[in-house]
Design an enzyme around this catalytic site. Structure first.
Site, mmCIF file in Angstrom:
data_model
loop_
_atom_site.group_PDB
_atom_site.id
_atom_site.type_symbol
_atom_site.label_atom_id
_atom_site.label_comp_id
_atom_site.label_asym_id
_atom_site.label_seq_id
_atom_site.Cartn_x
_atom_site.Cartn_y
_atom_site.Cartn_z
ATOM 1 N N SER A 191 -4.807 -5.983 3.641
ATOM 2 C CA SER A 191 -5.173 -7.502 4.026
ATOM 3 C C SER A 191 -6.432 -7.836 3.241
ATOM 4 C CB SER A 191 -5.001 -7.636 5.378
ATOM 5 O OG SER A 191 -3.623 -7.317 5.856
ATOM 6 N N THR A 473 5.000 -8.131 6.869
ATOM 7 C CA THR A 473 3.883 -7.440 6.566
ATOM 8 C C THR A 473 3.367 -7.946 4.984
ATOM 9 O OG1 THR A 473 4.219 -5.967 7.920
ATOM 10 C CG2 THR A 473 2.601 -5.301 6.344
ATOM 11 N N GLU A 475 3.181 -9.622 1.061
ATOM 12 C CA GLU A 475 3.003 -10.912 0.788
ATOM 13 C C GLU A 475 1.780 -11.596 1.607
ATOM 14 O OE1 GLU A 475 3.388 -12.410 -2.049
ATOM 15 O OE2 GLU A 475 4.688 -10.930 -3.258
HETATM 16 C C1 LIG Z 1 7.648 -1.807 1.204
HETATM 17 C C2 LIG Z 1 6.492 -2.375 0.523
HETATM 18 C C3 LIG Z 1 6.322 -2.977 -0.613
HETATM 19 C C4 LIG Z 1 4.935 -3.312 -0.874
HETATM 20 N N1 LIG Z 1 4.890 -3.731 -2.188
HETATM 21 C C5 LIG Z 1 3.497 -3.993 -2.670
HETATM 22 C C6 LIG Z 1 3.337 -4.180 -4.275
HETATM 23 O O1 LIG Z 1 4.054 -4.343 -5.021
HETATM 24 N N2 LIG Z 1 1.901 -4.382 -4.430
HETATM 25 C C7 LIG Z 1 0.848 -4.332 -3.362
HETATM 26 O O2 LIG Z 1 -0.118 -4.648 -3.949
HETATM 27 N N3 LIG Z 1 1.128 -4.149 -2.163
HETATM 28 C C8 LIG Z 1 2.407 -3.907 -1.789
HETATM 29 N N4 LIG Z 1 2.615 -3.746 -0.576
HETATM 30 C C9 LIG Z 1 1.664 -3.714 0.555
HETATM 31 C C10 LIG Z 1 1.483 -4.722 1.533
HETATM 32 O O3 LIG Z 1 1.189 -6.078 0.635
HETATM 33 C C11 LIG Z 1 0.353 -4.420 2.301
HETATM 34 O O4 LIG Z 1 0.959 -3.618 3.065
HETATM 35 C C12 LIG Z 1 0.257 -5.781 3.324
HETATM 36 O O5 LIG Z 1 -0.787 -6.678 2.622
HETATM 37 C C13 LIG Z 1 -0.719 -5.424 4.544
HETATM 38 O O6 LIG Z 1 -1.910 -4.827 4.210
HETATM 39 P P1 LIG Z 1 -1.869 -3.207 5.070
HETATM 40 O O7 LIG Z 1 -0.696 -2.439 4.900
HETATM 41 O O8 LIG Z 1 -3.247 -2.732 4.787
HETATM 42 O O9 LIG Z 1 -2.207 -3.784 6.741
HETATM 43 P P2 LIG Z 1 -3.293 -3.891 7.358
HETATM 44 O O10 LIG Z 1 -4.361 -5.197 6.685
HETATM 45 O O11 LIG Z 1 -4.225 -2.622 7.556
HETATM 46 O O12 LIG Z 1 -2.718 -4.351 8.903
HETATM 47 C C14 LIG Z 1 -2.508 -3.395 9.846
HETATM 48 C C15 LIG Z 1 -2.342 -4.315 11.246
HETATM 49 O O13 LIG Z 1 -3.640 -4.815 11.648
HETATM 50 C C16 LIG Z 1 -3.643 -6.316 11.679
HETATM 51 N N5 LIG Z 1 -4.809 -6.939 11.255
HETATM 52 C C17 LIG Z 1 -5.309 -6.639 10.099
HETATM 53 N N6 LIG Z 1 -6.472 -7.598 9.877
HETATM 54 C C18 LIG Z 1 -6.366 -8.291 10.928
HETATM 55 C C19 LIG Z 1 -7.158 -9.630 11.282
HETATM 56 N N7 LIG Z 1 -7.985 -10.144 10.465
HETATM 57 N N8 LIG Z 1 -6.900 -10.105 12.547
HETATM 58 C C20 LIG Z 1 -6.127 -9.498 13.386
HETATM 59 N N9 LIG Z 1 -5.212 -8.601 12.861
HETATM 60 C C21 LIG Z 1 -5.256 -7.966 11.840
HETATM 61 C C22 LIG Z 1 -2.384 -6.642 11.152
HETATM 62 O O14 LIG Z 1 -1.727 -7.621 11.607
HETATM 63 C C23 LIG Z 1 -1.430 -5.521 11.034
HETATM 64 O O15 LIG Z 1 -0.750 -5.318 12.305
HETATM 65 C C24 LIG Z 1 3.738 -3.362 -0.275
HETATM 66 C C25 LIG Z 1 4.010 -2.754 1.114
HETATM 67 C C26 LIG Z 1 5.273 -2.209 1.277
HETATM 68 C C27 LIG Z 1 5.244 -1.538 2.981
#
Ligand SMILES: Cc1cc2nc3c(=O)[nH]c(=O)nc-3n(C[C@H](O)[C@H](O)[C@H](O)COP(=O)(O)OP(=O)(O)OC[C@H]3O[C@@H](n4cnc5c(N)ncnc54)[C@H](O)[C@@H]3O)c2cc1C
Length: 718
Positions: A191, A473, A475
């Site tokens: 994120s 999650t 996008e």
């Molecule tokens: C099947 C799949 C395909 C994907 N494809 C791509 C791709 O092609 N290219 C690419 O770049 N990425 C891709 N992703 C990654 C995806 O975009 C990220 O997983 C997503 O942006 C969320 O980031 P994170 O996993 O680091 O979650 P985190 O940001 O670590 O979130 C974890 C938890 O913390 C919470 N959280 C985080 N920040 C805050 C906040 N400020 N306030 C409150 N709560 C918060 C969230 O709500 C969540 O519940 C893919 C992921 C999956 C699983």
């Protein structure tokens, strides 16, 4: 296992005991097909699924109104896959087979069916999204693979690059000669994109960028198309310029996007300096090959910087039309909203499929009934109506809202108008978050509402739930996106008090805020009865009143807490309040669009039907969020005395206890919601048929329009 309720005599009063009835029915299976009582199954099926008079015409008229401009294009996609059984997704397959099939599905769509998605995206985004939704109907993995290739990889070239990039890559992406990736997320950061650590250091000697993964936390993770098919990746990295920081240190110019070749175009071998590993089997979407990428000082030409918002000259000087790192970052991410628009739109498609299967089955399925009378459809139970009918109404609401979003997005692409851009940014975040969360929860309810047969993989809820779940999650994480909506509302709120103008979607705040803030409870003051509750002005007023009050109260709390906790601490202290505000605003937008769509329906019968569905959507939302309404003084306690209804206690999903004094409005809303659910149940079949989803898209035997049980038993081998 047989259900315990059938053994406990829940249908007491029937002459035959439930156990005997069950035995008798089971014994039918022992007969040869030609010995069976004629059409036993078919008759049972028909009893619950009877049409209302003129039902087929009702569905057809409604379908005609719902049909988007690009329904014919979608129909061509469906026909193409219907005629190619070799491209249809089986119920069971290995990850490797699913990935291979998914790629073949996409390649055939492009090469055999002649669809050119990137050209569509450039010429008419609405048609592009329609094709993407249709592809997702064939297999959600296909929709996502399609999105990775065209919205993300193709979109990054179109929106972040300049002419030289489009000239070089457009055709190869469009015809799938160059499958590619969008490599933003890292192991340690998803994120928080501004904290990404991959670097792209400019080397003025060779006129190249050096892409490097400085530590394991910076490994690009989850990258779609990376594990198997991708040839290139758009890599998001910090642009580093040597000697240009303070005292001759390297200068960090912030996050930029770079085109990095990852596999040989001819041999498909992974290129030197690049390490790719497979993210492995996932809980869903296994047709998409997600991989992890590490870069060891990989050199790319300077031209590979996607330089629409910032460029580096031959002598290493940085130029940009935007003055600050933050503005450039916002512009870069702002160009990627298309992905969110596609996810919101496709999520509605998934919801329609789940609701259609659950509703058709609920009409067909019969359990228990009055003594000595036939069993009734499970959709005739109030509890079942309560589960499914508001969901059906929401599918309609979201349908109109996402069509509006796609139109706004198209307008933004055409005009580049800044206000429209800001509007689309917030609208796409809000609708994506709200709709995908709603759909994810609803799929589980649909599964449960189909009882044991909902658990058979062939009836689809497992795949729908698992494949769609991640829509919440990727996008943009929904909780993070909703905060962007809340942040924007607060910005608008401050502008209002500075006398500035408000952007398009939030115009209602300008009109309504003054009224609502000066008059504490205008909505309940004008309450008159059922007619009033079904008046769209009242409904919209109620939604907007809630948003205005939430906005006003959270602004005051933020101001108060920031004095002691600072901006970040205050935000966190009010976070749940902010999320409620964002959801409330998005619901207001959804309702406004629904009401507009009802009004502009030219056919009177269809308009009446849509109005019924819209009323259910509005009142169910008010009822489900009654705690918040209570908290913002929407429901006036003294009203209880006016009515003299039975007292009533309820707990909203926000957890607020309601006191019995407020029973007047509460009872009225609750009762009317139940009544409307019942009314919608009477036309439920027509409403789901109007989604006009072919069997190829529904696929679940229990969701078929006819012979559902027969198709189901056949699948098992009878
Ligand atoms: C099947 C799949 C395909 C994907 N494809 C791509 C791709 O092609 N290219 C690419 O770049 N990425 C891709 N992703 C990654 C995806 O975009 C990220 O997983 C997503 O942006 C969320 O980031 P994170 O996993 O680091 O979650 P985190 O940001 O670590 O979130 C974890 C938890 O913390 C919470 N959280 C985080 N920040 C805050 C906040 N400020 N306030 C409150 N709560 C918060 C969230 O709500 C969540 O519940 C893919 C992921 C999956 C699983």
């Amino acid at each position: 296992m047989a259900s315990s309720s059938s053994r406990s005599g829940a249908g007491a009063g029937n002459e035959e005991s439930p156990a005997m009835r069950r035995l008798r029915r089971l014994s039918l299976h022992l007969l040869q097909p030609f010995d069976r009582p004629a059409e036993q199954l078919a008759l049972a099926a028909c009893a619950g699924a009877r049409r209302v008079e003129g039902g087929a015409e009702v569905s057809a008229a409604l379908a005609a109104y719902l049909r988007g401009r690009h329904r014919a294009t979608q129909a061509r996609v469906f026909e193409f896959f219907r005629d190619r059984p070799d491209l249809q997704t089986p119920v069971e397959q290995t990850t490797a087979a699913h990935r291979d099939l998914c790629f073949r599905q996409l390649r055939s769509l492009v090469r055999d069916a002649g669809v050119r998605p990137l050209s569509l995206m450039a010429a008419d985004p609405a048609e592009y999204f329609a094709v993407m939704e249709a592809a997702g109907g064939v297999d959600i993995s296909l929709g996502v693979k399609f999105g990775v290739q065209y919205s993300l990889w193709g979109g990054s070239i179109l929106n972040l690059g300049t002419k030289k990039h489009r000239d070089k890559f457009f055709d190869g992406i469009d015809n799938l000669d160059i499958p590619g990736c969008f490599a933003m997320t890292e192991l340690h950061h998803g994120s928080n994109v501004q904290a990404l650590q991959t670097t792209a250091a400019f080397d003025p000697v060779t006129d190249e960028f050096i892409i490097n993964t400085p530590n394991d936390g910076a490994i690009k993770w989850w990258i779609g198309n990376a594990a198997v098919h991708g040839k290139y990746a758009t890599v998001f990295a910090r642009l580093i310029l040597p000697l240009q920081g303070k005292g001759g240190t390297p200068a960090d110019m912030g996050i930029h996007a770079f085109i990095v070749p990852i596999r040989d175009l001819e041999t498909h071998a992974v290129l030197p300096g690049i390490e790719i590993n497979d993210c492995g089997h996932k809980i869903g979407l296994n047709g998409v090959d997600n991989g992890a990428l590490r870069f060891r000082s990989v050199r790319i030409p300077r031209d590979n910087l996607l330089n629409r918002f910032g460029d580096v000259s031959r002598d290493g000087k940085y130029t940009s039309s935007l003055p600050t790192i933050n503005k450039r970052f916002a512009a870069t991410l702002g160009e990627l909203v298309g992905g969110r628009v596609g996810i919101a739109y496709s999520s509605v498609g998934v919801l329609k499929v789940a609701v259609t299967i659950a509703t058709r089955y609920a009409l067909l399925r019969q359990q228990f009934g009055p003594p000595k009378q036939p069993e009734i459809s499970v959709l005739d139970y109030q509890s079942h109506q309560h589960k499914l009918m508001p969901m059906l109404a929401s599918s309609y609401a979201f349908h109109f809202a996402t069509i509006y979003l796609v139109d706004k997005y198209s307008e933004m692409k055409k005009t580049n108008d800044e206000d429209v851009m800001a509007d689309v940014h917030v609208l796409s975040s809000g609708l994506k978050a709200y709709i995908t969360s709603y759909t994810a929860k609803s799929i589980s309810i649909c599964r449960e509402s189909c009882g044991g047969h909902g658990y058979a993989a062939v009836n689809r809820f497992g795949a729908l739930r698992n494949d769609h779940d991640i829509f919440q999650t990727f996008e943009g994480d929904n909780t993070v996106l909703l905060q962007q909506v809340a942040g924007d509302l607060l910005k608008q709120y401050q502008e209002k008090f500075k006398g500035g103008t408000l952007s398009v979607t939030w115009n209602y705040l300008r009109d309504s805020m003054s009224t609502y803030l000066s008059q504490p409870n205008p909505v309940t003051a004008r309450w008159e009865g059922e007619d009033h509750l079904r008046d769209p002005n009242f409904q919209l007023d109620a939604f907007r009143y809630r948003t205005s009050r939430l906005l006003h109260s959270v602004a005051a709390r933020l101001q108060k807490h920031s004095k002691t906790l600072g901006g970040f601490g205050a935000w966190n202290r009010c976070l749940n309040h902010l999320l409620t505000l964002a959801e409330s605003h998005i619901e207001s937008v959804i309702l406004a669009k629904f009401i507009e769509s009802v009004k502009s329906c030219p056919d009177e019968k269809t308009r009446k039907l849509l109005k019924l569905v819209c009323d259910l959507y509005a009142l169910d939302r008010i009822w489900k969020d009654i705690g918040t309404y209570r908290n913002v003084d929407y429901v006036a306690p003294n009203k209880a005395k006016v009515c003299g209804c039975h007292s009533h206690t309820a707990t909203s999903h926000k957890g607020a206890e309601l006191d019995s004094d407020s029973s007047f409005s509460l009872q009225a809303i609750h009762k009317l919601t139940d009544y409307l659910s019942y009314q919608v149940r009477l036309v439920a079949r027509e409403l789901v048929d109007a989604f006009d989803l072919p069997d190829l898209i529904i696929r679940a035997p229990i969701g078929m329009q006819s012979e559902a049980y027969a198709q189901y038993t056949q699948h098992v081998g009878f």
